[in-house]
Design a protein around this motif. Sequence first.
Motif, PDB file in Angstrom:
ATOM      1  N   ARG A   1      89.161  18.922  56.598  1.00 42.24           N
ATOM      2  CA  ARG A   1      90.318  19.786  56.884  1.00 42.24           C
ATOM      3  C   ARG A   1      89.989  20.824  57.944  1.00 42.24           C
ATOM      4  O   ARG A   1      90.819  21.127  58.795  1.00 42.24           O
ATOM      5  N   LEU A   2      88.787  21.381  57.882  1.00 38.57           N
ATOM      6  CA  LEU A   2      88.391  22.356  58.909  1.00 38.57           C
ATOM      7  C   LEU A   2      88.344  21.711  60.285  1.00 38.57           C
ATOM      8  O   LEU A   2      88.814  22.290  61.263  1.00 38.57           O
ATOM      9  N   ALA A   3      87.773  20.513  60.369  1.00 36.30           N
ATOM     10  CA  ALA A   3      87.636  19.835  61.657  1.00 36.30           C
ATOM     11  C   ALA A   3      88.986  19.445  62.241  1.00 36.30           C
ATOM     12  O   ALA A   3      89.130  19.331  63.464  1.00 36.30           O
TER      13      ALA A   3
ATOM     14  N   ALA B   1      86.023  26.722  40.446  1.00 37.18           N
ATOM     15  CA  ALA B   1      85.583  28.065  40.848  1.00 37.18           C
ATOM     16  C   ALA B   1      84.714  27.965  42.093  1.00 37.18           C
ATOM     17  O   ALA B   1      83.842  27.099  42.193  1.00 37.18           O
ATOM     18  N   LEU B   2      84.978  28.840  43.046  1.00 39.86           N
ATOM     19  CA  LEU B   2      84.186  28.872  44.285  1.00 39.86           C
ATOM     20  C   LEU B   2      83.095  29.917  44.181  1.00 39.86           C
ATOM     21  O   LEU B   2      83.296  30.983  43.589  1.00 39.86           O
ATOM     22  N   ARG B   3      81.960  29.614  44.805  1.00 41.20           N
ATOM     23  CA  ARG B   3      80.860  30.577  44.931  1.00 41.20           C
ATOM     24  C   ARG B   3      80.371  30.542  46.361  1.00 41.20           C
ATOM     25  O   ARG B   3      80.253  29.472  46.963  1.00 41.20           O
ATOM     26  N   THR B   4      80.090  31.693  46.887  1.00 45.78           N
ATOM     27  CA  THR B   4      79.499  31.810  48.214  1.00 45.78           C
ATOM     28  C   THR B   4      78.170  32.537  48.047  1.00 45.78           C
ATOM     29  O   THR B   4      78.123  33.608  47.447  1.00 45.78           O
ATOM     30  N   LEU B   5      77.107  31.940  48.553  1.00 49.51           N
ATOM     31  CA  LEU B   5      75.803  32.574  48.436  1.00 49.51           C
ATOM     32  C   LEU B   5      74.974  32.302  49.673  1.00 49.51           C
ATOM     33  O   LEU B   5      75.143  31.279  50.333  1.00 49.51           O
ATOM     34  N   GLU B   6      74.119  33.244  49.980  1.00 47.90           N
ATOM     35  CA  GLU B   6      73.226  33.082  51.125  1.00 47.90           C
ATOM     36  C   GLU B   6      71.885  32.574  50.624  1.00 47.90           C
ATOM     37  O   GLU B   6      71.367  33.034  49.608  1.00 47.90           O
TER      38      GLU B   6
ATOM     39  N   THR C   1      71.608  30.636  56.417  1.00 44.50           N
ATOM     40  CA  THR C   1      72.350  29.595  55.708  1.00 44.50           C
ATOM     41  C   THR C   1      73.198  30.201  54.609  1.00 44.50           C
ATOM     42  O   THR C   1      72.689  30.946  53.765  1.00 44.50           O
ATOM     43  N   VAL C   2      74.481  29.869  54.652  1.00 45.47           N
ATOM     44  CA  VAL C   2      75.433  30.311  53.639  1.00 45.47           C
ATOM     45  C   VAL C   2      76.021  29.070  52.990  1.00 45.47           C
ATOM     46  O   VAL C   2      76.453  28.148  53.683  1.00 45.47           O
ATOM     47  N   VAL C   3      76.028  29.051  51.665  1.00 47.77           N
ATOM     48  CA  VAL C   3      76.598  27.935  50.916  1.00 47.77           C
ATOM     49  C   VAL C   3      77.954  28.354  50.370  1.00 47.77           C
ATOM     50  O   VAL C   3      78.091  29.424  49.771  1.00 47.77           O
ATOM     51  N   VAL C   4      78.957  27.510  50.622  1.00 50.23           N
ATOM     52  CA  VAL C   4      80.261  27.662  49.991  1.00 50.23           C
ATOM     53  C   VAL C   4      80.372  26.485  49.040  1.00 50.23           C
ATOM     54  O   VAL C   4      80.439  25.333  49.478  1.00 50.23           O
TER      55      VAL C   4
ATOM     56  N   ASP D   1      91.764  24.143  49.651  1.00 50.13           N
ATOM     57  CA  ASP D   1      92.398  25.070  50.604  1.00 50.13           C
ATOM     58  C   ASP D   1      91.785  26.460  50.518  1.00 50.13           C
ATOM     59  O   ASP D   1      91.603  27.128  51.541  1.00 50.13           O
ATOM     60  N   ARG D   2      91.444  26.902  49.302  1.00 46.16           N
ATOM     61  CA  ARG D   2      90.781  28.209  49.161  1.00 46.16           C
ATOM     62  C   ARG D   2      89.422  28.200  49.850  1.00 46.16           C
ATOM     63  O   ARG D   2      89.018  29.189  50.456  1.00 46.16           O
ATOM     64  N   ALA D   3      88.719  27.080  49.769  1.00 47.84           N
ATOM     65  CA  ALA D   3      87.411  26.975  50.424  1.00 47.84           C
ATOM     66  C   ALA D   3      87.566  26.988  51.944  1.00 47.84           C
ATOM     67  O   ALA D   3      86.760  27.601  52.645  1.00 47.84           O
ATOM     68  N   VAL D   4      88.600  26.313  52.459  1.00 50.20           N
ATOM     69  CA  VAL D   4      88.862  26.349  53.906  1.00 50.20           C
ATOM     70  C   VAL D   4      89.083  27.794  54.344  1.00 50.20           C
ATOM     71  O   VAL D   4      88.511  28.247  55.352  1.00 50.20           O
ATOM     72  N   THR D   5      89.868  28.540  53.586  1.00 51.24           N
ATOM     73  CA  THR D   5      90.103  29.954  53.901  1.00 51.24           C
ATOM     74  C   THR D   5      88.808  30.751  53.821  1.00 51.24           C
ATOM     75  O   THR D   5      88.527  31.595  54.680  1.00 51.24           O
ATOM     76  N   THR D   6      87.993  30.477  52.815  1.00 46.20           N
ATOM     77  CA  THR D   6      86.713  31.175  52.663  1.00 46.20           C
ATOM     78  C   THR D   6      85.815  30.933  53.869  1.00 46.20           C
ATOM     79  O   THR D   6      85.206  31.868  54.402  1.00 46.20           O
ATOM     80  N   VAL D   7      85.727  29.691  54.329  1.00 42.49           N
ATOM     81  CA  VAL D   7      84.888  29.384  55.492  1.00 42.49           C
ATOM     82  C   VAL D   7      85.448  30.059  56.738  1.00 42.49           C
ATOM     83  O   VAL D   7      84.689  30.636  57.530  1.00 42.49           O
ATOM     84  N   ARG D   8      86.752  30.034  56.929  1.00 46.90           N
ATOM     85  CA  ARG D   8      87.353  30.705  58.097  1.00 46.90           C
ATOM     86  C   ARG D   8      87.099  32.213  58.052  1.00 46.90           C
ATOM     87  O   ARG D   8      86.800  32.824  59.072  1.00 46.90           O
ATOM     88  N   ASP D   9      87.213  32.819  56.872  1.00 45.96           N
ATOM     89  CA  ASP D   9      86.902  34.247  56.729  1.00 45.96           C
ATOM     90  C   ASP D   9      85.439  34.516  57.053  1.00 45.96           C
ATOM     91  O   ASP D   9      85.103  35.529  57.681  1.00 45.96           O
TER      92      ASP D   9
END
Length: 156
Positions: free
Chosen positions: A25-27, A72-77, A111-114, A136-144
Amino acid sequence: MRVLIAGVGNLFLRDDAFGTEVVRRLAAGDLPPHVRAVDYGIRSTHLAYDLLDGWDVLVLVDALPDRGEPGALRTLEVHPEPNNVLPDAHGMDPGSVLAGLGSLGGRLPRTVVVGCQVADVSEGIGLSAPVAGAVDRAVTTVRDLLDALSVDAGTG
């Protein structure tokens, strides 16, 4: 600043395909010229070789083990330990392959993991409802995240 967004996962193990769907979706959308989004699927070794091109940031999008609420989404470095272990082409998980990046003459960039908590990784095609709802929430998270990286780099 060059950013590589890497979707990983196995299309044939239901929710494990989360990363590949998010990157697809991002691409399909507009990404800045310094950002490349690639669906690596189960080709983690290919990802390791692409990282030898000197990326500044890696955003890894992947399914997470069943340790929480599905969807549930998690973002971590990631802060890896230096490691010069030769990657095993048969041990295709991203962590193992990326840990051996130094043995290939490269370095793991910032490196950041979504990630998304899975509900079902049984054999089959198609995301479960909670994981599909998180795409879709993950796409928004990556764009942010891309926006924040641009601001950090002074280009936003």
